[in-house]
Design a protein around this motif. Structure first.
Motif, short mmCIF file in Angstrom:
data_model
loop_
_atom_site.label_atom_id
_atom_site.label_comp_id
_atom_site.label_asym_id
_atom_site.label_seq_id
_atom_site.Cartn_x
_atom_site.Cartn_y
_atom_site.Cartn_z
N THR A 249 0.69 -1.28 -0.04
CA THR A 249 0.13 0.03 -0.14
C THR A 249 0.89 1.21 0.18
N THR A 250 1.81 1.33 0.94
CA THR A 250 2.65 2.47 1.11
C THR A 250 3.98 2.55 0.13
N GLY A 251 4.49 1.19 -0.10
CA GLY A 251 5.85 1.05 -0.83
C GLY A 251 6.94 1.31 0.04
N GLU A 252 6.57 1.31 1.54
CA GLU A 252 7.84 1.44 2.30
C GLU A 252 8.15 0.10 3.06
N ARG A 253 9.61 0.04 3.41
CA ARG A 253 10.09 -1.14 3.88
C ARG A 253 9.73 -1.43 5.25
N VAL A 254 8.98 -2.50 5.47
CA VAL A 254 8.53 -2.89 6.81
C VAL A 254 8.95 -4.38 7.16
N VAL A 255 9.01 -4.45 8.53
CA VAL A 255 9.36 -5.78 9.10
C VAL A 255 8.39 -6.93 8.54
N TYR A 256 8.91 -7.95 7.82
CA TYR A 256 8.27 -9.28 7.70
C TYR A 256 8.19 -10.34 8.79
N ASP A 257 9.16 -10.51 9.22
CA ASP A 257 9.60 -11.46 10.39
C ASP A 257 10.56 -11.15 11.01
#
Length: 406
Positions: A249-257
């Motif tokens: 949605t945002t295109g930002e890098r986020v934690v997956y695990d």
């Protein structure tokens, strides 16, 4: 017969370019960390760049990553070991060991209702599982597009981005899969992923051991792959990465695990033969050298040369390729062996004809070139955003092959 010759290693000045090529992809809002390895006979070059987590400790050669779909080749080797022992046969139906998959029904249309089916023309075979022609697999459409995909999600079959905490244990997972019709007739077309998960259950039942125990005793321990498995032991979590992905949605890098407390921090109920393993570059180098040397490592035979030849050669028919693919032109330049992509036409510097291997969607890529005797492995902590490898992976393969001395 694949031609082979004596290699002359790498040109050091050219190999040194790899660091700059990879480092440009590491940093804020990019790849947090990576370890890359390229080997040619006894010459090995390793790059470790970035951190195990954002603002974390630096990665090192022994850092553990989620290798995702690189698991598929390991599962194929396990199955071929049992074929060699005549506990499995390639063209035998799987019905006896996997009765949940006997007497299959097949959807009239892949987007149709689940009760609009016809009988399968024939049973699913071991070969179908190895070549991804069993009749069911991933479809590159949103997961709620068709009733069959909606049902797979509701049943927690784990046929999407790897989530080891979701699928139930194998003797519950397979009956759930067995309640669904196939998407297509067995042998009709190539469908990604599910065949390897079923193959892991088959290996367990044929061997009489849990899948993870079979791999540990028959493959990982003999090859010295001490950091490879379906989870990371508490005393090794300090070497494990946090995995990131791009928020759609945002295109930002986020934690997956997360590393500690994440889904790979405890053994899963379902050890996924499609995408469940963690590993290191040196562990996968040992696995790769075994295959490159015709099934042997340091004098110990793991697999026959004939089995390696089967695994690493294109097993699909023109008709199967015409109806299949991860992208419209995927099979114009590639074939599929057992758990691996096989390059059939060279269109890039880093992917010559006869090279075989595969990518892991959580950020990895691996391949063996039996002609120039090159092994390449890159493990990163940022997931792909599409079936096409990201620039960091593309630049790794270009950097490796532009450095060959001959």
């Amino acid at each position: 017969m694949i031609p082979t010759g004596h290699s002359k290693g790498f040109v050091k000045a050219r190999l040194d370019q790899m660091h700059a090529a990879l480092a440009q992809h590491v940093g804020p809002d990019a790849v947090p960390g990576l370890v890359a390895l390229v080997a040619r006979d006894d010459e090995v070059h390793v790059e470790a760049i970035g951190d195990r987590a954002v603002d974390g400790a630096p990665v090192a050669r022994d850092t553990v990553f989620r290798v995702a779909s690189m698991t598929k080749a390991v599962t194929a080797v396990a199955a071929l070991m049992l074929v060699e022992e005549c506990r499995l046969r390639l063209d035998d139906p799987v019905d006896e060991l996997l009765p949940e998959l006997a007497n299959r029904r097949v959807l009239r249309r892949v987007d149709g209702p689940l009760d609009d089916t016809v009988p399968a023309h024939r049973p699913i075979t071991v070969r179908d599982l190895l070549t991804f022609t069993m009749g069911t697999g991933l479809l590159l459409v949103p997961p709620d597009s068709y009733p069959i995909l909606q049902a797979m999600t509701v049943l927690d079959l784990g046929q999407g981005t790897p989530r080891p905490g979701i699928p139930p244990e194998p003797d519950e997972w397979l009956p759930r899969l067995g309640t669904l019709p196939l998407m297509h007739q067995p042998g009709e077309r190539w469908l990604y992923n599910t065949g390897s998960d079923v193959l892991g259950v088959l290996v367990a039942r044929a061997s009489g051991q849990p899948f993870e125990q079979f791999l540990r005793e028959r493959l990982f321990e003999p090859l010295g792959m001490g950091s490879t498995g379906f989870s990371v032991a508490p005393d090794r979590l300090a070497r494990f990465t946090t995995c990131y992905w791009t928020d759609p949605t945002t295109g930002e890098r986020v934690v997956y695990d997360e590393a500690a407390g994440g889904e790979w921090a405890t053994p899963p109920a379902f050890p996924s033969g499609a995408a469940g393993l963690v590993s290191t570059v040196d562990d996968f180098l040992a696995f790769s050298r075994m295959l490159l040397d015709g099934g042997r490592l340091d004098g110990e035979r793991i697999l026959s040369r004939a089995s390696v030849a089967l695994l690493s050669s294109d097993q699909l028919t023109p008709e199967q390729k015409a109806a299949s693919g991860l992208s419209p032109d995927f099979f114009a330049t590639h074939g599929w062996g057992y758990g691996v992509r096989v390059v059939t036409r060279q269109t890039e510097i880093g992917h010559p004809v006869h090279q075989y291997g595969w990518n892991g969607g959580l950020g990895s890529s691996w391949a063996i070139d039996p002609v120039d005797r090159v092994i390449g492995i890159i493990l990163t902590s940022r997931a792909f955003t599409s079936p096409t490898a990201p620039p960091v992976v593309q630049d790794f393969w270009t950097s490796a092959y532009q450095a060959l001395a001959d």
